[in-house]
Design a protein around this motif. Structure first.
Motif, mmCIF file in Angstrom:
data_model
loop_
_atom_site.group_PDB
_atom_site.id
_atom_site.type_symbol
_atom_site.label_atom_id
_atom_site.label_comp_id
_atom_site.label_asym_id
_atom_site.label_seq_id
_atom_site.Cartn_x
_atom_site.Cartn_y
_atom_site.Cartn_z
ATOM 1 N N SER A 88 0.770 -1.310 0.053
ATOM 2 C CA SER A 88 -0.113 -0.032 0.077
ATOM 3 C C SER A 88 1.029 1.328 -0.068
ATOM 4 C CB SER A 88 -0.761 -0.127 1.310
ATOM 5 O OG SER A 88 -0.290 0.004 2.323
ATOM 6 N N ASP A 89 0.381 2.417 -0.392
ATOM 7 C CA ASP A 89 1.013 3.648 -0.469
ATOM 8 C C ASP A 89 0.155 4.874 -0.371
ATOM 9 O OD1 ASP A 89 3.341 5.436 -0.807
ATOM 10 O OD2 ASP A 89 4.302 4.046 -2.068
ATOM 11 N N TYR A 90 0.437 5.967 0.100
ATOM 12 C CA TYR A 90 -0.088 7.115 0.150
ATOM 13 C C TYR A 90 0.605 8.442 -0.367
ATOM 14 C CZ TYR A 90 -2.980 10.435 2.989
ATOM 15 O OH TYR A 90 -3.582 11.617 3.603
ATOM 16 N N PRO A 91 0.632 8.494 -1.504
ATOM 17 C CA PRO A 91 1.333 9.509 -2.309
ATOM 18 C C PRO A 91 0.935 10.904 -2.346
ATOM 19 C CG PRO A 91 0.799 8.022 -4.148
ATOM 20 C CD PRO A 91 0.302 7.344 -2.717
ATOM 21 N N GLU A 92 1.548 11.825 -2.522
ATOM 22 C CA GLU A 92 0.906 12.922 -2.963
ATOM 23 C C GLU A 92 0.703 12.890 -4.314
ATOM 24 O OE1 GLU A 92 0.249 15.559 -1.020
ATOM 25 O OE2 GLU A 92 1.590 15.038 0.828
ATOM 26 N N GLN A 93 -0.412 13.587 -4.897
ATOM 27 C CA GLN A 93 -0.979 13.298 -6.109
ATOM 28 C C GLN A 93 0.318 13.488 -7.331
ATOM 29 O OE1 GLN A 93 -4.278 15.795 -7.253
ATOM 30 N NE2 GLN A 93 -5.320 15.181 -5.487
ATOM 31 N N SER A 94 1.314 14.441 -7.094
ATOM 32 C CA SER A 94 2.172 14.835 -8.066
ATOM 33 C C SER A 94 3.099 13.722 -8.250
ATOM 34 C CB SER A 94 2.982 16.067 -7.671
ATOM 35 O OG SER A 94 3.470 15.710 -6.401
ATOM 36 N N TRP A 95 3.544 12.823 -7.491
ATOM 37 C CA TRP A 95 4.398 11.598 -7.825
ATOM 38 C C TRP A 95 3.639 10.401 -7.608
ATOM 39 C CZ3 TRP A 95 5.799 14.588 -3.152
ATOM 40 C CH2 TRP A 95 5.518 13.890 -2.101
ATOM 41 N N ALA A 96 2.187 10.374 -7.617
ATOM 42 C CA ALA A 96 1.496 8.906 -7.463
ATOM 43 C C ALA A 96 1.825 7.906 -8.705
ATOM 44 C CB ALA A 96 0.221 9.287 -7.518
ATOM 45 N N ASP A 97 2.080 8.725 -9.840
ATOM 46 C CA ASP A 97 2.302 7.937 -10.918
ATOM 47 C C ASP A 97 3.846 7.329 -11.045
ATOM 48 O OD1 ASP A 97 3.265 10.427 -11.293
ATOM 49 O OD2 ASP A 97 3.450 10.385 -13.440
#
Length: 278
Positions: free
Chosen positions: A90-99
């Motif tokens: 699982s992960d919880y990234p900011e939108q800017s580096w989710a890809d």
């Protein structure tokens, strides 16, 4: 190459349909299932009243992390009851580096499966597809709602434009193509010169595939003032294809962002399962 690890991405608001779909494909080809549970972090608050809204933002992030943990637990339980081998992260990234997060995970899989639930989302779908196409070096499989899907199709259409991306898609799909009863190389308005399709459009790719034991047919179609994506979808229906194989984003990302394109149209309305590579 054979697909031995399939990745699928799910979010807190999703059910288990995409997971079951991916697990079914794993059973079909005797592959391992890798699942990434992804929650996009709420953007940080800012501006003149940041001191006022910051506690609310922190509460929102805590709630999202709890949702992520609940979804991960539910997925873990579902996988424990599955007949396929599986792993979960699982992960919880900011939108800017989710890809980039998706892309890094996809590098350790042979194929990323994007199911109907993910395709019905907006921002998360964009991040998963962008990560799978641009940050992994591996193909993705788009599966629209109510579309039967198999990695052992009897009839396949290959959207061929003689590009590097199309060549990569074909190479990634050789095992599928060689096992199919029929593989149709489809070209729309092919240009007959050495910088494009050669003197006989489709002949070179058909020869290449036939050496791999692929049963090839070549279809040269006019667009007749229709959108290329629509012509491809209709031809797939007319030929009874179960899967389309194509290269993604033959133009620059900036150009595709401004003008759209065949890739964008087929992502928005696949019509049938589509294997894309870049």
């Amino acid at each position: 190459m054979p697909f031995k690890t399939l990745l699928t991405v799910t979010g807190p608001g999703h059910g288990d349909d995409d997971l079951r779909l991916a697990a079914g494909l794993c059973e079909e080809v005797n592959a391992h299932l890798s699942v990434l549970v992804l929650m996009l972090a709420a953007p940080p608050s800012g501006g003149e009243y940041a001191a006022v809204v910051s506690p609310a933002w922190l509460e929102e992030r805590e709630a999202e992390m709890e949702d992520l943990e609940r979804r991960s637990s539910a997925v873990s339980k579902m996988l424990s009851q599955s007949r396929v081998s599986a792993d979960l992260s699982s992960d919880y990234p900011e939108q800017s580096w989710a890809d980039e997060v998706v892309g890094r995970r996809a590098r350790y899989a042979d194929l990323t499966v994007v199911g109907p639930e993910m395709l019905a989302t907006h921002l998360l779908k964009q991040k998963v597809i962008a990560g799978g196409l641009f940050s992994s070096g591996k193909p993705i499989l788009l599966v629209p709602k109510a579309a039967p899907v198999t990695l052992k199709p009897k009839c396949v259409v290959v959207a061929w434009d003689a590009s590097l991306e199309a060549s990569r898609a074909v190479r990634e799909s050789l095992e599928i193509l060689s096992a199919a009863d029929e593989a149709r190389i489809v070209m729309i308005d092919p240009i007959e010169d050495e910088r494009h399709h050669g003197a006989e459009p489709g002949a070179d790719v058909a020869t290449y595939l036939s050496r791999h034991g692929v049963k090839v047919a070549v279809d040269r179609l006019p667009s007749s003032n229709h959108f290329i994506a629509d012509v491809l979808r209709q031809h797939a229906i007319d030929t009874g294809a179960e899967l389309m194989i194509m290269g993604a984003y033959g133009h620059s990302r900036l150009r595709e962002r401004i003008f759209g394109g065949v890739t964008k149209s087929l992502i928005e309305e696949p019509g049938l399962p589509i294997l894309m590579a870049r």
